[in-house]
Structures are given as C-alpha cells and as structure tokens.
Design a protein around this motif. Structure first.
Motif, PDB file in Angstrom:
ATOM      1  N   LEU A 245       0.823  -1.217   0.000  1.00  0.00           N
ATOM      2  CA  LEU A 245       0.000   0.000   0.000  1.00  0.00           C
ATOM      3  C   LEU A 245       0.858   1.268   0.000  1.00  0.00           C
ATOM      4  N   LEU A 246       2.114   1.092  -0.332  1.00  0.00           N
ATOM      5  CA  LEU A 246       3.062   2.220  -0.332  1.00  0.00           C
ATOM      6  C   LEU A 246       2.535   3.450  -1.066  1.00  0.00           C
ATOM      7  N   LEU A 247       1.907   3.228  -2.212  1.00  0.00           N
ATOM      8  CA  LEU A 247       1.529   4.376  -3.039  1.00  0.00           C
ATOM      9  C   LEU A 247       0.160   4.960  -2.673  1.00  0.00           C
ATOM     10  N   PHE A 248      -0.430   4.439  -1.623  1.00  0.00           N
ATOM     11  CA  PHE A 248      -1.758   4.950  -1.257  1.00  0.00           C
ATOM     12  C   PHE A 248      -1.682   6.436  -0.898  1.00  0.00           C
ATOM     13  N   SER A 249      -0.651   6.812  -0.149  1.00  0.00           N
ATOM     14  CA  SER A 249      -0.570   8.220   0.262  1.00  0.00           C
ATOM     15  C   SER A 249      -0.377   9.124  -0.959  1.00  0.00           C
ATOM     16  N   ARG A 250       0.383   8.653  -1.928  1.00  0.00           N
ATOM     17  CA  ARG A 250       0.592   9.473  -3.131  1.00  0.00           C
ATOM     18  C   ARG A 250      -0.713   9.619  -3.917  1.00  0.00           C
ATOM     19  N   TYR A 251      -1.426   8.505  -3.993  1.00  0.00           N
ATOM     20  CA  TYR A 251      -2.730   8.534  -4.651  1.00  0.00           C
ATOM     21  C   TYR A 251      -3.679   9.501  -3.917  1.00  0.00           C
ATOM     22  N   LEU A 252      -3.685   9.383  -2.577  1.00  0.00           N
ATOM     23  CA  LEU A 252      -4.581  10.247  -1.788  1.00  0.00           C
ATOM     24  C   LEU A 252      -4.170  11.709  -1.853  1.00  0.00           C
ATOM     25  N   GLN A 253      -2.888  11.931  -2.031  1.00  0.00           N
ATOM     26  CA  GLN A 253      -2.404  13.314  -2.092  1.00  0.00           C
ATOM     27  C   GLN A 253      -3.155  14.080  -3.179  1.00  0.00           C
ATOM     28  N   GLN A 254      -3.276  13.487  -4.358  1.00  0.00           N
ATOM     29  CA  GLN A 254      -4.029  14.187  -5.403  1.00  0.00           C
ATOM     30  C   GLN A 254      -5.517  14.229  -5.079  1.00  0.00           C
ATOM     31  N   LEU A 255      -6.048  13.059  -4.683  1.00  0.00           N
ATOM     32  CA  LEU A 255      -7.499  12.994  -4.436  1.00  0.00           C
ATOM     33  C   LEU A 255      -7.912  14.051  -3.406  1.00  0.00           C
ATOM     34  N   VAL A 256      -7.162  14.150  -2.323  1.00  0.00           N
ATOM     35  CA  VAL A 256      -7.548  15.071  -1.249  1.00  0.00           C
ATOM     36  C   VAL A 256      -7.143  16.506  -1.583  1.00  0.00           C
ATOM     37  N   MET A 257      -5.910  16.695  -2.001  1.00  0.00           N
ATOM     38  CA  MET A 257      -5.414  18.076  -2.127  1.00  0.00           C
ATOM     39  C   MET A 257      -5.962  18.798  -3.353  1.00  0.00           C
ATOM     40  N   GLU A 258      -6.119  18.061  -4.459  1.00  0.00           N
ATOM     41  CA  GLU A 258      -6.674  18.720  -5.648  1.00  0.00           C
ATOM     42  C   GLU A 258      -8.174  18.975  -5.450  1.00  0.00           C
ATOM     43  N   SER A 259      -8.811  18.141  -4.622  1.00  0.00           N
ATOM     44  CA  SER A 259     -10.242  18.327  -4.388  1.00  0.00           C
ATOM     45  C   SER A 259     -10.517  19.403  -3.347  1.00  0.00           C
ATOM     46  N   LEU A 260      -9.738  19.398  -2.271  1.00  0.00           N
ATOM     47  CA  LEU A 260     -10.062  20.279  -1.135  1.00  0.00           C
ATOM     48  C   LEU A 260      -9.262  21.572  -1.118  1.00  0.00           C
ATOM     49  N   GLY A 261      -8.184  21.626  -1.852  1.00  0.00           N
ATOM     50  CA  GLY A 261      -7.326  22.823  -1.814  1.00  0.00           C
ATOM     51  C   GLY A 261      -7.908  23.942  -2.666  1.00  0.00           C
ATOM     52  N   LYS A 262      -8.827  24.719  -2.103  1.00  0.00           N
ATOM     53  CA  LYS A 262      -9.554  25.725  -2.888  1.00  0.00           C
ATOM     54  C   LYS A 262      -9.479  27.100  -2.238  1.00  0.00           C
ATOM     55  N   GLU A 263      -9.385  28.096  -3.080  1.00  0.00           N
ATOM     56  CA  GLU A 263      -9.290  29.479  -2.584  1.00  0.00           C
ATOM     57  C   GLU A 263     -10.646  30.008  -2.104  1.00  0.00           C
ATOM     58  N   PHE A 264     -11.682  29.687  -2.868  1.00  0.00           N
ATOM     59  CA  PHE A 264     -13.007  30.257  -2.569  1.00  0.00           C
ATOM     60  C   PHE A 264     -14.005  29.163  -2.186  1.00  0.00           C
ATOM     61  N   ASP A 265     -14.944  29.514  -1.321  1.00  0.00           N
ATOM     62  CA  ASP A 265     -16.026  28.563  -1.038  1.00  0.00           C
ATOM     63  C   ASP A 265     -17.157  28.778  -2.043  1.00  0.00           C
ATOM     64  N   LEU A 266     -18.225  28.038  -1.851  1.00  0.00           N
ATOM     65  CA  LEU A 266     -19.305  28.072  -2.845  1.00  0.00           C
ATOM     66  C   LEU A 266     -20.046  29.405  -2.844  1.00  0.00           C
ATOM     67  N   ASP A 267     -19.862  30.187  -1.787  1.00  0.00           N
ATOM     68  CA  ASP A 267     -20.496  31.512  -1.748  1.00  0.00           C
ATOM     69  C   ASP A 267     -19.541  32.610  -2.191  1.00  0.00           C
ATOM     70  N   GLY A 268     -18.367  32.217  -2.652  1.00  0.00           N
ATOM     71  CA  GLY A 268     -17.419  33.218  -3.163  1.00  0.00           C
ATOM     72  C   GLY A 268     -16.527  33.836  -2.094  1.00  0.00           C
ATOM     73  N   ASN A 269     -16.610  33.332  -0.849  1.00  0.00           N
ATOM     74  CA  ASN A 269     -15.713  33.864   0.184  1.00  0.00           C
ATOM     75  C   ASN A 269     -14.318  33.263   0.030  1.00  0.00           C
ATOM     76  N   ARG A 270     -13.299  34.082   0.270  1.00  0.00           N
ATOM     77  CA  ARG A 270     -11.933  33.544   0.214  1.00  0.00           C
ATOM     78  C   ARG A 270     -11.718  32.714   1.484  1.00  0.00           C
ATOM     79  N   VAL A 271     -11.448  31.402   1.321  1.00  0.00           N
ATOM     80  CA  VAL A 271     -11.314  30.510   2.481  1.00  0.00           C
ATOM     81  C   VAL A 271      -9.973  29.770   2.507  1.00  0.00           C
ATOM     82  N   ASN A 272      -9.312  29.666   1.372  1.00  0.00           N
ATOM     83  CA  ASN A 272      -8.036  28.943   1.270  1.00  0.00           C
ATOM     84  C   ASN A 272      -8.067  27.631   2.052  1.00  0.00           C
ATOM     85  N   GLN A 273      -8.985  26.774   1.619  1.00  0.00           N
ATOM     86  CA  GLN A 273      -9.156  25.481   2.276  1.00  0.00           C
ATOM     87  C   GLN A 273      -8.136  24.456   1.777  1.00  0.00           C
TER      88      GLN A 273
END
Ligand SMILES: O=P(O)(O)OC[C@H]1O[C@](O)(CO)[C@@H](O)[C@@H]1O
Length: 479
Positions: A245-273
C-alpha cells in the motif's frame, strides 16, 4: 455532473444512455484484456504475445493505476506494467531502455481525460520516436483512453491505433480509478477488476446511510474536520503498515489536495481550504520521521492503515517462539499509535482484513466519498481544479519567452562575426527586461543541454555571461 459512483453501480446512472455507456465500456475492457492475455490480440509478427504495458499519463491518469499495480499485481502478471508520468526526458529514456527489445511486445496505453495534457503528449511523441527507431509500427501497439473527440482520440482514430476506450466528462481524473483508466491496466495485469468494483460498490452502499455512526466516509470526514478545525490546520500523514500500500498516500495526495485545496467557497468567500497529505509506510517511516511526529511540531494527524492478514495462508512461521514477522509489524503499528497518543498526537485507524481487489476498491471508494462529504462540510467545490491552470499558463509563457530568446540569440549568432550577448542585451531585445531572471534560467538550461554557448563568464555569476548559439539558423531568421 459528478458520476464516478455510477461506475460501480451502473443502475444508479441517471439515464439508460449513461448506464449503457458504462456497461459497454466495462464489457469492452474485459474483452480486450482477455484477448490480449490469451494471445488473440497480439503484437505484429514474429512476436507471439504482449508481455509489457507502458502506461503514459499523469495525475489522475497515472496515480490510481500506479497505486493499484503496486497493491494488487501478482508476482508474475500476464503483462508487467511501467509508467511514463512526466515530461522528464531522462525518466522517459529510462523506461524505454528498461523495456529494451521487449518494446516489440509492449502495449502502450496513453491515458488522458482531456487528451491534451502536454506531459502526456510529450511522452507519447517520445515513445513513438522510440518505436520508429526500433523499426516498429506504433499504431499496432497503441491504445488510447480519453474523452471522445479529444485531440488524443482523434489522433488515435486517424492513425488507426489498436484500440480506444472512452473516458466520460462526468468522471474527474482523480476519481477515475474505476473507469477504463484504472480497470484496463489492472485487468491486463490479471487483477480481478470485478472484485474491485464490488468492493467499491459495497463501500458506496455503506456510505449512503444517513446514520452517521454507521457511515464510514462520514465518520472519516468528521475526523478530518475535528483534527483540522475545519480549516486544514493540520496535515494528514497516511501510514499503511503494508508494503503493497506504499503508493496509497501518493494517490490520496491528489485525491484530497486537488479536491479540497480551494481558494473560494461556494459563496465566493476567500477561504483557502485544504488538507495537506503525505506519508509512506510503516514501520519503515518509524526509522525516518516519526521522531518528529512524537516530539516535534504538532501540525499533523496520522491515519494508520492496518491490514489484519499478514501473508497468504500457509506461509507463516514463527521467527521466535510464538512471534511471527507480521506480529512485529502489528506491534510496531500499535506501539507507535499508543506512543503518539500518549503525547496528545491524534490518529485515525482504518482496518482492512487483507489487501485484495475488493478491499482496495473499498478503500478508494471510502476516500472518494469522504472527500465529497468534507467538501460539503466546508462548503467548497471538490470537483474542479482552477488553481492548476495558473501553473500550466505560466509554463506556456516560459516556453513562449524561450522562443523569443532563441530568436534574439539566433539573430545575433548569424552575424559576422557572431555577436555574443549579455543577459541585459537579450532581455532588452526580447522587450522583457522584467523577466531577466527567467531569461537567465532559460539560458542556463539551454547551455547545460548544449543548445547555447556561454562565450564568457559562468552561470554562477550571471552578470558576467555572454552567450550565443552554436549554430545560426538562417531560415528562421527570415521566417
Ligand atoms: O487526464 P488528463 O486530462 O491528461 O489530466 C491529467 C491531470 O491533470 C489535471 O487536470 C491537473 O492538471 C488533473 O486533474 C488530472 O488528473
């Protein structure tokens, strides 16, 4: 439209057109993989069978297949897999050199949802060149997985590649493991993809309950929320205690960070999540960075992935009375977990019975859903990646500047005598004085690759540099 959950339960697709698309693609994947493995589909004579897969793709078009290959490929798979997942020429050369004469029996799978990602295009062009140089016909060994009518799809169709499989616009790259992207390479390696799909479907089912305590993905997302104060204040360290399962963290890195790493929320507020993800495997990492986790800066939470089954049945033995090698691994996991806890370092434990296609499918589905739920908790869109575009655009600008630098140097190098230029002169003539550092970088890179000649000075002292090109291209001068 976000539909990766339908990939493992086509009956949930919103209409019969989409359901059929999924089912037909799955059928085509099975058929093609079986035909390749059985030798019905073979490379051009005299080769008898395909023996290798060379997968060309990046990001979500590589990370899932890499993770699954490492986790599940049998010791002697029908086809072995290697990856080109970058535009690093030396890395590409290495993969091709490792294939050696087996290039003649290599199935090249080019994977790109958009069909226009530059790194993947470059990988393809490099591989096609290697085929030409080996006197092989690429089209007879090339497979494309991409959206219909993308650049890649059209290229594959016009050039008559061996096969094409669709990617759907409603499946994101980082959630595409259960589409042809993940399933075709897995099936070709002899991995039971029906079981992967079944594991994912079961996990999805569990994640649909509204009873939070019975919903694994909701619990996971809530743990993240708790651990990071809902603002990503702590990093996620992923530690599977299992080499495969060595590569699980690398796989999750994209899944989590590309999905959750966002500047704005759905209402347009700057949140840098976002939540940062890294990790490798236990107990290996105990001898690397766990020291800091126990005693150093408290900016993380750990996820232990525990696998109960150590080895296939019948292979275990006691290396000390009553103790197996796997018992040590078990002891290391729980010892570390307790030691971290004793110092107020929190962790989540995810336990699976064993590493099988079913449990790997379930793990993928668990994290896909947890990401979706967490995104809802913090009110962001998990399914776009606007930030990636900025880097791509800037890379394009660097290459455009390089073209201008080359044109300026070419003009000066065509003079009699050749006119070596300082960096300031190059920048001036490119009308890019503010980009002088980038021009220095471009010239240092070209000089290191024998494409420019430094007449005076060295890259260590940029102001001393005078540069010209080894060859003057007169045609370009008048182009
Ligand atoms: O499959 P494609 O279109 O080549 O994209 C590869 C990767 O590039 C990204 O678009 C980011 O640049 C990822 O989201 C994606 O997985």
């Amino acid at each position: 439209m976000v539909g990766h959950y339908w990939l493992r339960s086509p009956k949930l697709a919103p209409n019969s057109f989409l359901r059929l698309q999924i089912e037909n693609t799955l059928e085509a994947v099975f058929q093609f993989a079986n035909d390749v493995i059985s030798g019905k589909i073979k490379p051009p004579a005299p080769a008898e069978r395909f023996t290798q897969i060379l997968s060309v793709g990046i990001g979500g078009s590589a990370l899932g297949p890499q993770f699954v290959a490492e986790a599940l490929a049998p010791d002697n798979p029908p086809l072995k897999i290697r990856f080109i997942d970058n535009t690093d020429p030396a890395g590409i050369d290495h993969q091709i050199a490792q294939l050696g004469p087996e290039l003649a029996t290599t199935l090249v799978i080019v994977i790109s949802k958009s069909g226009g990602t530059p790194e993947t295009r470059n990988g393809l062009l490099e591989v096609q060149k290697a085929f030409r140089e080996a006197g092989l016909e690429f089209a007879k060994q090339g497979v494309a997985i991409t959206q219909e009518n993308s650049l890649l799809d059209n290229t594959a169709r016009i050039e008559g590649w061996l096969a094409r499989f669709p990617m759907f616009d409603w499946v994101g790259g980082r959630t595409s493991e259960m589409s042809a992207v993940g399933l075709l390479p897995a099936a070709l390696q002899g991995i039971d993809i029906k079981e992967m799909l079944a594991g994912a479907a079961l996990m999805d089912e569990a994640n649909r309950t509204t009873v939070v305590k019975n919903n694994p993905a909701a619990l996971l997302a809530l743990c993240w929320y708790w651990a990071t104060d809902g603002i990503g204040s702590k990093d996620m360290v992923v530690l599977p205690y299992k080499d495969s399962l060595l590569l699980f963290s690398r796989y999750l890195q994209q899944l989590v960070m590309e999905s959750l790493g966002k500047e704005f929320d759905l209402d347009g507020n700057r949140v840098n999540q976002g939540i940062s993800v890294y990790g490798n495997k236990g107990s290996t990492d105990q001898h690397a960075y766990i020291q800091q986790l126990r005693e150093g800066v408290h900016n993380f939470f750990v996820t232990f992935i525990e696998v109960l089954r150590d080895r296939p049945p019948g292979h275990d033995w006691e290396l000390e009375p009553g103790v197996t090698c796997g018992d040590y691994l078990f002891g290391m996991l729980h010892g570390t977990r307790s030691a971290l806890y004793a110092n107020d370092r929190e962790s989540i434990s995810v336990t699976v019975q064993e590493v099988t296609p079913r449990s790997v499918g379930a793990l993928v589905a668990l994290y896909e859903r947890a990401v979706g739920i967490y995104a809802s908790l913090v009110n962001i869109n998990a399914y776009h990646q606007p930030g990636v575009e900025a880097g791509k655009k800037a890379a394009g600008e660097v290459l455009a500047l390089q073209k201008r630098v080359l044109a300026v140097l070419n003009e000066a190098s065509c003079k009699e005598p050749v006119e070596p230029l300082t960096l300031e002169e190059v920048a001036d003539r490119c009308h890019a004085s503010e980009d002088i550092e980038m021009i220095f970088k471009i010239i240092a890179h070209m000089a290191a690759n024998d494409r420019a000649i430094i007449a005076e000075g060295s890259c260590g002292s940029p102001r001393s540099i005078k540069v010209f090109l080894g060859e003057c291209n007169v045609d370009e001068l008048y182009a």
